[in-house]
Design a protein around this motif. Structure first.
Motif, PDB file in Angstrom:
ATOM      1  N   MET A 195       0.823  -1.209   0.000  1.00  0.00           N
ATOM      2  CA  MET A 195       0.000   0.000   0.000  1.00  0.00           C
ATOM      3  C   MET A 195       0.855   1.257   0.000  1.00  0.00           C
ATOM      4  O   MET A 195       0.565   2.226  -0.709  1.00  0.00           O
ATOM      5  CB  MET A 195      -0.920   0.001   1.229  1.00  0.00           C
ATOM      6  CG  MET A 195      -2.118  -0.911   1.121  1.00  0.00           C
ATOM      7  SD  MET A 195      -3.214  -0.689   2.543  1.00  0.00           S
ATOM      8  CE  MET A 195      -4.544  -1.797   2.093  1.00  0.00           C
ATOM      9  N   PHE A 196       1.921   1.263   0.804  1.00  0.00           N
ATOM     10  CA  PHE A 196       2.799   2.434   0.844  1.00  0.00           C
ATOM     11  C   PHE A 196       3.348   2.734  -0.546  1.00  0.00           C
ATOM     12  O   PHE A 196       3.373   3.889  -0.994  1.00  0.00           O
ATOM     13  CB  PHE A 196       3.962   2.202   1.806  1.00  0.00           C
ATOM     14  CG  PHE A 196       3.552   2.063   3.249  1.00  0.00           C
ATOM     15  CD1 PHE A 196       2.268   2.382   3.671  1.00  0.00           C
ATOM     16  CD2 PHE A 196       4.455   1.618   4.195  1.00  0.00           C
ATOM     17  CE1 PHE A 196       1.890   2.251   4.994  1.00  0.00           C
ATOM     18  CE2 PHE A 196       4.099   1.490   5.530  1.00  0.00           C
ATOM     19  CZ  PHE A 196       2.817   1.802   5.932  1.00  0.00           C
ATOM     20  N   ILE A 197       3.821   1.686  -1.216  1.00  0.00           N
ATOM     21  CA  ILE A 197       4.399   1.877  -2.553  1.00  0.00           C
ATOM     22  C   ILE A 197       3.337   2.351  -3.531  1.00  0.00           C
ATOM     23  O   ILE A 197       3.567   3.259  -4.340  1.00  0.00           O
ATOM     24  CB  ILE A 197       5.051   0.576  -3.030  1.00  0.00           C
ATOM     25  CG1 ILE A 197       6.254   0.240  -2.135  1.00  0.00           C
ATOM     26  CG2 ILE A 197       5.483   0.676  -4.492  1.00  0.00           C
ATOM     27  CD1 ILE A 197       6.863  -1.113  -2.403  1.00  0.00           C
ATOM     28  N   ALA A 198       2.148   1.744  -3.466  1.00  0.00           N
ATOM     29  CA  ALA A 198       1.069   2.154  -4.372  1.00  0.00           C
ATOM     30  C   ALA A 198       0.662   3.599  -4.126  1.00  0.00           C
ATOM     31  O   ALA A 198       0.294   4.319  -5.056  1.00  0.00           O
ATOM     32  CB  ALA A 198      -0.130   1.229  -4.205  1.00  0.00           C
ATOM     33  N   HIS A 199       0.737   4.050  -2.877  1.00  0.00           N
ATOM     34  CA  HIS A 199       0.265   5.389  -2.537  1.00  0.00           C
ATOM     35  C   HIS A 199       1.241   6.490  -2.926  1.00  0.00           C
ATOM     36  O   HIS A 199       0.814   7.561  -3.364  1.00  0.00           O
ATOM     37  CB  HIS A 199      -0.012   5.475  -1.033  1.00  0.00           C
ATOM     38  CG  HIS A 199      -1.265   4.758  -0.628  1.00  0.00           C
ATOM     39  ND1 HIS A 199      -1.597   4.526   0.691  1.00  0.00           N
ATOM     40  CD2 HIS A 199      -2.269   4.219  -1.361  1.00  0.00           C
ATOM     41  CE1 HIS A 199      -2.745   3.875   0.750  1.00  0.00           C
ATOM     42  NE2 HIS A 199      -3.164   3.686  -0.483  1.00  0.00           N
ATOM     43  N   VAL A 200       2.532   6.271  -2.740  1.00  0.00           N
ATOM     44  CA  VAL A 200       3.462   7.397  -2.894  1.00  0.00           C
ATOM     45  C   VAL A 200       4.591   7.169  -3.888  1.00  0.00           C
ATOM     46  O   VAL A 200       5.381   8.089  -4.114  1.00  0.00           O
ATOM     47  CB  VAL A 200       4.070   7.798  -1.526  1.00  0.00           C
ATOM     48  CG1 VAL A 200       2.987   8.277  -0.592  1.00  0.00           C
ATOM     49  CG2 VAL A 200       4.836   6.646  -0.900  1.00  0.00           C
ATOM     50  N   LEU A 238       5.753  -1.704 -10.411  1.00  0.00           N
ATOM     51  CA  LEU A 238       4.885  -0.873  -9.582  1.00  0.00           C
ATOM     52  C   LEU A 238       3.446  -1.359  -9.624  1.00  0.00           C
ATOM     53  O   LEU A 238       2.703  -1.230  -8.644  1.00  0.00           O
ATOM     54  CB  LEU A 238       4.958   0.588 -10.034  1.00  0.00           C
ATOM     55  CG  LEU A 238       6.260   1.329  -9.727  1.00  0.00           C
ATOM     56  CD1 LEU A 238       6.220   2.731 -10.306  1.00  0.00           C
ATOM     57  CD2 LEU A 238       6.509   1.387  -8.230  1.00  0.00           C
ATOM     58  N   ALA A 239       3.035  -1.923 -10.769  1.00  0.00           N
ATOM     59  CA  ALA A 239       1.662  -2.412 -10.905  1.00  0.00           C
ATOM     60  C   ALA A 239       1.373  -3.563  -9.947  1.00  0.00           C
ATOM     61  O   ALA A 239       0.216  -3.813  -9.592  1.00  0.00           O
ATOM     62  CB  ALA A 239       1.398  -2.852 -12.343  1.00  0.00           C
ATOM     63  N   ILE A 240       2.415  -4.272  -9.511  1.00  0.00           N
ATOM     64  CA  ILE A 240       2.220  -5.360  -8.558  1.00  0.00           C
ATOM     65  C   ILE A 240       1.586  -4.837  -7.273  1.00  0.00           C
ATOM     66  O   ILE A 240       0.781  -5.511  -6.631  1.00  0.00           O
ATOM     67  CB  ILE A 240       3.567  -6.053  -8.252  1.00  0.00           C
ATOM     68  CG1 ILE A 240       4.097  -6.742  -9.511  1.00  0.00           C
ATOM     69  CG2 ILE A 240       3.421  -7.050  -7.112  1.00  0.00           C
ATOM     70  CD1 ILE A 240       5.478  -7.332  -9.342  1.00  0.00           C
ATOM     71  N   ASP A 267       3.696  12.138  -4.030  1.00  0.00           N
ATOM     72  CA  ASP A 267       4.554  11.099  -4.592  1.00  0.00           C
ATOM     73  C   ASP A 267       6.015  11.408  -4.332  1.00  0.00           C
ATOM     74  O   ASP A 267       6.487  12.525  -4.588  1.00  0.00           O
ATOM     75  CB  ASP A 267       4.322  10.968  -6.098  1.00  0.00           C
ATOM     76  CG  ASP A 267       2.960  10.362  -6.422  1.00  0.00           C
ATOM     77  OD1 ASP A 267       2.282   9.928  -5.473  1.00  0.00           O
ATOM     78  OD2 ASP A 267       2.591  10.322  -7.606  1.00  0.00           O
ATOM     79  N   SER A 268       6.750  10.411  -3.856  1.00  0.00           N
ATOM     80  CA  SER A 268       8.170  10.607  -3.577  1.00  0.00           C
ATOM     81  C   SER A 268       8.785   9.266  -3.201  1.00  0.00           C
ATOM     82  O   SER A 268       8.287   8.581  -2.295  1.00  0.00           O
ATOM     83  CB  SER A 268       8.359  11.601  -2.428  1.00  0.00           C
ATOM     84  OG  SER A 268       9.659  11.551  -1.922  1.00  0.00           O
ATOM     85  N   TRP A 269       9.853   8.895  -3.886  1.00  0.00           N
ATOM     86  CA  TRP A 269      10.544   7.656  -3.509  1.00  0.00           C
ATOM     87  C   TRP A 269      11.167   7.756  -2.121  1.00  0.00           C
ATOM     88  O   TRP A 269      11.068   6.788  -1.338  1.00  0.00           O
ATOM     89  CB  TRP A 269      11.594   7.300  -4.553  1.00  0.00           C
ATOM     90  CG  TRP A 269      11.058   6.477  -5.678  1.00  0.00           C
ATOM     91  CD1 TRP A 269      10.994   6.817  -6.990  1.00  0.00           C
ATOM     92  CD2 TRP A 269      10.486   5.173  -5.580  1.00  0.00           C
ATOM     93  NE1 TRP A 269      10.408   5.801  -7.725  1.00  0.00           N
ATOM     94  CE2 TRP A 269      10.096   4.779  -6.881  1.00  0.00           C
ATOM     95  CE3 TRP A 269      10.249   4.297  -4.522  1.00  0.00           C
ATOM     96  CZ2 TRP A 269       9.492   3.558  -7.155  1.00  0.00           C
ATOM     97  CZ3 TRP A 269       9.652   3.069  -4.777  1.00  0.00           C
ATOM     98  CH2 TRP A 269       9.282   2.708  -6.071  1.00  0.00           C
ATOM     99  N   ILE A 284      10.290   5.055   0.837  1.00  0.00           N
ATOM    100  CA  ILE A 284      11.305   4.290   1.570  1.00  0.00           C
ATOM    101  C   ILE A 284      11.246   4.611   3.058  1.00  0.00           C
ATOM    102  O   ILE A 284      11.351   3.722   3.916  1.00  0.00           O
ATOM    103  CB  ILE A 284      12.703   4.596   0.995  1.00  0.00           C
ATOM    104  CG1 ILE A 284      12.789   4.087  -0.450  1.00  0.00           C
ATOM    105  CG2 ILE A 284      13.794   3.965   1.848  1.00  0.00           C
ATOM    106  CD1 ILE A 284      14.026   4.545  -1.190  1.00  0.00           C
ATOM    107  N   ALA A 285      11.052   5.897   3.383  1.00  0.00           N
ATOM    108  CA  ALA A 285      10.975   6.293   4.795  1.00  0.00           C
ATOM    109  C   ALA A 285       9.771   5.653   5.480  1.00  0.00           C
ATOM    110  O   ALA A 285       9.861   5.235   6.647  1.00  0.00           O
ATOM    111  CB  ALA A 285      10.902   7.817   4.903  1.00  0.00           C
TER     112      ALA A 285
END
Length: 390
Positions: free
Chosen positions: A38-43, A56-58, A342-344, A348-349
């Motif tokens: 969820m974190f990855i999908a959100h930001v 990312l689609a995963i 959005d921010s990598w 990660i944080a």
């Protein structure tokens, strides 16, 4: 004697007594992985078409379904696992079954209120799942003690049909009319939202059924792995292909009915495949960490230690999810005239920070703060767990 024989059969089949009495690390790990997804999908920032976009689609669809599956498993476990609270009067009987339903209802109301409060005050740029979860819990209350085979069959049938039905209904004119008339929230909850209850309840029913069968039993894990693999391989590619066909029909100006049918069938197949992926994730996590399943104790110890930060996240999902919404709301900025979070570095944080916080809190404090509040508010604190004597 009957109870003793059941316990003996359970041990010989590789069952961890946590099925009826406590947490199962593998389920917490699966839930923690869903949070990370969820974190990855959100930001995570959008990527150009190609390998990065595919990766990312995963995280785009599967985490929410894995979350629903593990929520169902949790409901199955707190209601007794392989030995559900009986309907007969007496200790852990009829009165306790009614009390458990009341506890679930209280938790559901709190989740709905918390979700709506976050939406109204923080206004994050993501869809909030808490209020939908609360509604799903309310719908599940009368279904909580269905026989395990009925729960499994109804859940599978619902997963195969409900997503397509929800998609087709969401495109009907009366949905837009209902929103204009002030019924947008219940319409989104049940049919047209990002997380429609009509789709989530069947997934959660499957989770309840798996808890009833005993998700640390070797035979059950084998059947789960086989079923998850078949669903993934048979349905996921076909669902994606049909969704692409639907998009092509829209681009070509085909009749609306043709594209809706392609989208509906494709959506149902894709959800079945993604639930299959979720089942495989749960199987892998349980196999790696449940005592007596693999039969290789050093492997279990290493896997449990390595995955313990993820398990800690999954053990306090309400706390981690709520805090992540606060962080997202505080991270909104304007770029090129658009509001975004959005921010990598932020992604990660969130992942690393959640692992560290959850691991430390679980080690030195115990339950997550919001989980402890929910337990106290619902009256579950101090209530004896079934099977704790075992």
């Amino acid at each position: 004697m009957a109870d003793a024989s059941r316990r003996g059969r359970a041990r010989s089949d590789g069952v961890a007594l946590a099925d009826a009495a406590g947490r199962i690390d593998g389920v917490d790990i699966a839930r923690g992985l869903a949070l990370i997804g969820m974190f990855i999908a959100h930001v995570a920032p959008a990527a150009a078409p190609g390998t990065a976009a595919d990766l990312l689609a995963i995280a785009d669809e599967r985490p929410r379904l894995l979350f629903a599956l593990t929520a169902g498993i949790a409901l199955g476990l707190i209601s007794g696992g392989i030995r559900p609270v009986p309907a007969a009067p007496g200790f852990a009987g009829g009165r306790d079954r009614a009390r458990l339903r009341l506890q679930v209802a209280i938790r559901a109301v709190i989740l709905i209120a918390l979700g709506l409060l976050i939406i109204a005050t923080l206004k994050p740029l993501v869809f909030v799942i808490l209020d939908v979860y609360g509604v799903a819990f309310l719908v599940l209350i009368p279904l909580l003690f269905l026989p395990r085979w009925i729960a499994l069959v109804v859940g599978i049938a619902g997963v195969a049909v409900a997503p397509g039905v929800a998609l087709a209904l969401s495109r009907m004119p009366w949905v837009a009319e209902a929103r204009v008339a002030g019924w947008g929230l219940p319409v989104d909850w049940f049919i047209a939202g990002a997380y429609p209850v009509i789709e989530w309840v069947p997934v959660m029913l499957i989770g309840i059924a798996l808890a009833r069968f005993g998700i640390t039993r070797r035979r059950v894990l084998a059947w789960m792995a086989a079923g998850g693999a078949v669903a993934t391989v048979a349905c996921l590619p076909a669902g994606v292909a049909l969704l692409r066909v639907g998009s092509s029909l829209v681009a070509e100006g085909a009749a609306a009915g043709d594209s809706v049918r392609a989208f509906a069938v494709g959506e149902s197949l894709q959800v079945v495949g993604n639930v299959g992926v979720g089942v495989l994730v749960v199987v892998a996590a349980v196999v790696l960490t449940a005592r007596g399943v693999m039969g290789v104790e050093p492997v279990r110890r290493v896997a449990s230690a390595v995955l313990s930060p993820i398990a800690a996240m999954g053990a306090m999902p309400l706390t981690i999810y709520t805090v992540h919404l606060v962080v997202l709301a505080a991270s909104i900025r304007v770029e090129n005239g658009f509001r975004t979070d959005d921010s990598w570095p932020l992604a990660i944080a969130l992942v690393v920070g959640s692992m560290v916080f959850a691991w430390c809190w679980r080690r030195w404090v115990g339950r997550g703060p919001l989980e402890e509040f929910m337990r106290f508010a619902s009256g579950r604190a101090g209530w004896p767990r079934r099977g704790s004597a075992a």
